[in-house]
Design a protein around this motif. Structure first.
Motif, PDB file in Angstrom:
ATOM      1  N   UNK A 525       0.839  -1.207   0.000  1.00  9.14           N
ATOM      2  CA  UNK A 525       0.000   0.000   0.000  1.00  9.14           C
ATOM      3  C   UNK A 525       0.871   1.254   0.000  1.00  9.14           C
ATOM      4  N   UNK A 526       0.264   2.349  -0.498  1.00 16.93           N
ATOM      5  CA  UNK A 526       0.837   3.681  -0.333  1.00 16.93           C
ATOM      6  C   UNK A 526      -0.084   4.417   0.633  1.00 16.93           C
ATOM      7  N   UNK A 527       0.480   4.903   1.731  1.00 13.50           N
ATOM      8  CA  UNK A 527      -0.357   5.535   2.756  1.00 13.50           C
ATOM      9  C   UNK A 527       0.042   6.999   2.912  1.00 13.50           C
ATOM     10  N   UNK A 528      -0.958   7.890   2.817  1.00 14.21           N
ATOM     11  CA  UNK A 528      -0.705   9.289   3.147  1.00 14.21           C
ATOM     12  C   UNK A 528      -1.569   9.629   4.351  1.00 14.21           C
ATOM     13  N   UNK A 529      -1.487  10.855   4.779  1.00 17.15           N
ATOM     14  CA  UNK A 529      -2.256  11.240   5.965  1.00 17.15           C
ATOM     15  C   UNK A 529      -3.742  10.934   5.780  1.00 17.15           C
TER      16      UNK A 529
END
Ligand code: ATP
Ligand code: MG
Length: 886
Positions: A525-529
């Motif tokens: 996964x790519x996780x941002x705020x």
């Protein structure tokens, strides 16, 4: 100068001009979805030119194995018919990545050809780009100016966009180019033609040909078609080695040089036919038949090289993609040898020793794999020759039918089917048809071909949008040390494939391992705020990991944490490490000839293909498994060296793969005695693998075996499954202690009883036969027997034959039998009933079987039919008697 000396002189010359001499990249490309084979020297520098790889050293030179048989460069149909296009050839090249530009490239090329090799400058012509007003590009006056230092004005020729403007693709680096052409006509030819060399440049004259192309990359083409300045000017040159050798040896055909003559000599020795060189042809013009022989010998000599080199690079002939291209080249050669050289059995494989003798020193991969190359070629030839035979008999049948219908043209659909299903090319079909007085509907054939191409195109169509650049820069790969890492998106683009849409993302830094070297790409996964995006796959393109996502983040400029799914990755890593141990153990158990020929590593399974010439025995499999499991229990730690110079790695005994591209610095992966060059993700120690078990061993192609195996938790699951099965079997036998003994006893008893029952049945049939014969009626001198009995079909047949044996004279017997509610009708008669009364059991049984809703057939004197309706059995028996009309 010999060919080998000329190759060396090129390297030496550019070395003296401060170029790093680099090895040829493999001819078969494994990590570029847009290209199957190397078709030019620059292919291996694509990522430098695109700015994603360090350009140092900025001056390089090499000889590159190229293959031009598909895509943008496809010379296949010319090969053999002309004397200067090959499928596989060597391209000599020199590069400057932001170092010297047009003047340096032109001066060096001239110095090498004229001062070093002493080619006659009067025979050399050069072309420069004439400019394109629509695109607002002026004539390449700069190049013309530098050429004018060396050649008179009338040796400089303007060339159009097609010949003199090079583009990498629809988008990307491009620029004008200058070609050097040689007028190699004999003085007599020059005098006879009345034309100057200048007039013949780029006119397809076989004696006035291009030998060297100097490309000056200075623009970048954007998706909207416009051009911008390239950030780094690039020189990319390519010179056909075989053409250069021909000029240097004063020949007029590439095939008359020492690159090809030894192979052609071997062809003459094997076939007993003669090849006429250019000189010999000039002295006495040759017939059409001899020309066919010449063409066929050239085709075979050329294709032998292409196929052998590709096998050495790890690409075997197969049914798909690159493998299919190789198979088609090989089949083209077989076809020419079959048709024009009279070779009805394998032929090309016999030429391998000559090829290896000639080229094995410059290309050691040929020598090392001679046995495999020979075996694969022979098997392919044998199997295609069988296909040819089948195609020819189909064609014979089709022509017979045409003759019967009074037609003289084979329709295109049929010709296409022969081509498509049997690999039977149109020209061969035409040749055979012509010999038999038929023509082929070529127009319709082409329509069918076009239809198929469109089907293929639609299935494979991929559309890439332009990259959307968010930030400049190169990607940093951190996957060997991290499984999570902070990053930003550098660029992304949309891809449409078979109506499926997804996005490709390049990150500033990534722990994701993109599919490479047989190991599947990481997911995660790519996780941002504010959001989480699934990465469904990752692959490698131009040396970078490209992350595949179904949907773009709402804010692509945010900061992300890139997180790899570590469960899956750990399982893949364990399987990859197990693959190395397997490779090691196979070499120990089977011998040093074992070479990796393919591998696939995923979280669930591992697959390993290797060269070995016979089945691996059960004992050998056990030995390999034990050896691998011993190494697992020793818990050998991972010993990784990331930037080891190639020489040092070789000293350590690291195993390199043929057909793999390695830089000067390599990554070495060691687990105890196993030591390989490898870029993959591995377990921290062998103990992590848990356990190793081979599931199957099979053949994938001539001389190539495949092992499928599994490790760790999957082994555990399989063990439990087996235990469950064993327990349930035990319970059938009252949990007997000596299970094998008990089952053995059951089998013996079963066999014994079966024999006894068969004995009883035979006696019963014997008695029934006697009874039937006793009860026989006599009608007009014929013994007539009818009966309906419960009995198996086999027993009924037996009964019918026993009756026939017991009756002397004329017999007509009908037996209706049934078993498990299935009816069966059997008719048996003496031979005179067939010959004198004209009866036919087969026909009668078919007619009567309608009453039991069945069908059947047989010979005139005996026939049987099965059916569904047991109630109709008596009526069916009566029907037979009625049909017999005795
Ligand atoms: P041609 O017009 O003769 O087909 P090209 O324009 O396709 O040549 P380039 O793509 O510029 O050639 O390749 C550089 C050099 O490689 C050529 O100058 C030539 O010497 C050599 N070359 C190209 N194609 C072949 C081939 N099929 N066989 C042998 N040499 C080749
Ligand atoms: Mg060409």
């Amino acid at each position: 100068m010999t060919a080998n000396e000329i190759r060396d002189s090129f390297k030496k010359f550019f070395e003296s001009k401060q170029h790093a001499i680099v090895p040829s990249a493999p001819m078969v490309i494994k990590d570029d979805p847009t290209l199957m084979f190397t078709n030019a020297g620059m292919n291996q520098w694509k990522d430098i030119i695109l700015g994603t790889r360090d350009p140092e050293p900025r001056r390089r030179a090499d000889t590159q194995k190229c293959l031009r048989v598909s895509g943008k460069h496809n010379d296949l149909e010319e090969v053999g018919h002309d004397t200067y296009h090959h499928t596989m050839f060597e391209m000599l090249g020199n590069w400057s990545f932001g170092d010297y530009f047009k003047e340096g490239a032109i001066d060096m090329a001239w110095e090498y050809l004229v001062d070093v090799l002493k080619l006659n400058p009067e025979d050399l012509y050069v072309t420069v780009f004439e400019g394109s007003p629509e695109e607002n590009i002026p004539r390449d006056d700069e190049a013309a100016k530098y050429w004018a230092k060396h050649v008179p004005e009338d040796h400089i020729i303007n060339g159009n966009k097609h010949d003199n403007f090079w583009e990498m693709g629809d988008t990307g680096p491009c620029g004008p180019c200058s070609e050097i052409h040689v007028d190699s006509r004999t003085p007599e030819q020059k005098a006879a033609s009345g034309k100057t060399g200048r007039e013949l440049v780029n006119q397809d004259d076989p004696q006035v040909i291009e030998i060297w192309n100097l490309v000056f990359m200075q623009f970048n083409r954007k998706a909207d078609g416009s051009l911008e300045k390239l950030s780094m000017n690039v020189i990319d040159t390519g010179m056909g080695f075989e053409r250069l050798v021909r000029m240097m040896q004063g020949k007029h055909s590439n095939y008359d040089t020492d690159v090809f003559q030894p192979i052609i000599k071997a062809e003459q020795d094997i076939t007993g036919l003669k090849y006429f060189t250019f000189e010999e042809e000039t002295v006495s013009p040759i017939s059409k038949e001899q020309d066919n022989i010449n063409v066929a010998m050239r085709v075979c000599a050329d294709h032998l090289r292409a196929v052998s080199f590709s096998i050495a690079d790890g690409q075997l002939p197969s049914n798909a993609k690159a493998g299919y291209v190789i198979r088609r080249i090989l089949r083209r050669a077989v076809r020419y040898a079959y048709t024009f050289l009279g070779q009805k059995d394998g032929f090309l494989y016999k030429l391998v020793p000559t090829l290896v003798h000639e080229m094995g020193d410059a290309f050691p991969e040929l020598k090392a794999q001679q046995q495999l190359i020979t075996k694969v070629i022979k098997e392919e030839e044998d199997s295609f020759l069988r296909t040819l035979d089948k195609g020819i008999s189909l064609l014979d049948k089709a022509m017979e039918e045409l003759k019967a219908q009074g037609k003289n043209q084979l329709d295109g659909v049929q010709a296409f089917r022969l081509f498509d299903t049997y690999g039977f090319p149109l020209d061969l079909t035409e040749l055979i048809c012509r010999e038999n007085g038929f023509t082929v509907d070529e127009e319709q054939f082409n329509v069918e071909m076009q239809k198929q191409k469109e089907r293929a195109r639609n299935a494979a169509a991929v559309e890439n949008s332009d990259w959307v650049e968010l930030k400049p820069g190169e990607q940093q790969f951190v996957g060997y040390d991290y499984s999570e890492y902070e990053c930003e998106i550098l660029r992304y683009r949309k891809v449409t494939q078979k109506k499926n849409e997804f996005y490709e993302i390049v990150l500033s830094a990534t722990p994701f391992y993109g599919e490479m070297g047989g190991q599947v790409g990481d997911q995660g996964v790519l996780v941002s705020e504010n959001e989480t995006i699934q990465v469904i796959d990752s692959k490698r393109e131009n040396g970078q990991t490209v992350h595949i996502v179904k949907q773009l983040p709402k804010d692509p400029s945010a900061q992300f944490m890139a997180c790899v799914d570590t469960d899956k990755r750990d399982a893949s890593a364990a399987n990859h490490t197990a693959t190395h141990l397997l490779d090691y153990a196979l070499k120990q158990v089977l011998g040093d000839h074992v070479e990796q020929k393919g591998s696939f590593v995923s979280p669930d399974t591992l697959r390993f293909d290797f060269s070995h010439f016979e089945k691996v025995t059960d004992e050998q499999i056990r030995e390999v498994e034990r050896m691998v499991n011993d190494m697992i229990r020793q818990d050998l730690p991972r010993d990784e060296h990331r930037d080891m110079p190639m020489d040092e790695a070789k000293k350590l005994g690291a195993i390199a793969l043929f057909g793999e591209k390695y830089g000067d610095k390599v990554r070495v992966m060691r687990f105890g005695p196993s030591c390989e060059l490898c870029g993959g993700i591995h377990a921290t120690s062998t103990g992590r693998i848990g356990f190793f078990k081979i599931l199957s061993e099979s053949s994938v192609a001539a001389g190539i075996r495949r092992i499928e195996a599994t490790t760790g938790r999957d082994c555990e699951e399989r063990l439990y499954q087996m235990e469950d099965i064993l327990n349930s079997i035990k319970s059938f036998f009252n949990n007997a202690k000596d299970l094998q003994g008990v089952i053995q006893k059951y089998i013996e008893e079963h066999d014994h009883m079966k024999k006894e029952i068969e004995g009883f049945q035979a006696q019963a049939v014997e008695r029934a036969a006697q009874r039937l014969v006793e009860k026989a009626r006599e009608v007009n001198g014929v013994k007539v027997i009818t009966s309906v009995l419960p009995m198996s079909p086999a027993a009924a047949k037996d009964l019918a034959f026993k009756v026939r044996a017991a009756v002397e004279g004329s017999l007509f017997c009908v037996i209706g039998s049934h078993e498990n509610n299935k009816p069966q009708l059997s008719i048996m008669m003496s031979d005179d009933m067939v010959s004198d009364h004209g009866l036919n059991a087969g026909q009668m049984v078919r007619e009567a079987a309608k009453l039991i809703q069945g069908g059947g057939g047989g010979q005139p004197h005996f026939a049987q039919a099965g059916g569904k309706n047991v109630d109709g059995l008596s009526a069916a028996v009566d029907k037979v008697i009625e049909l017999a009309n005795l």
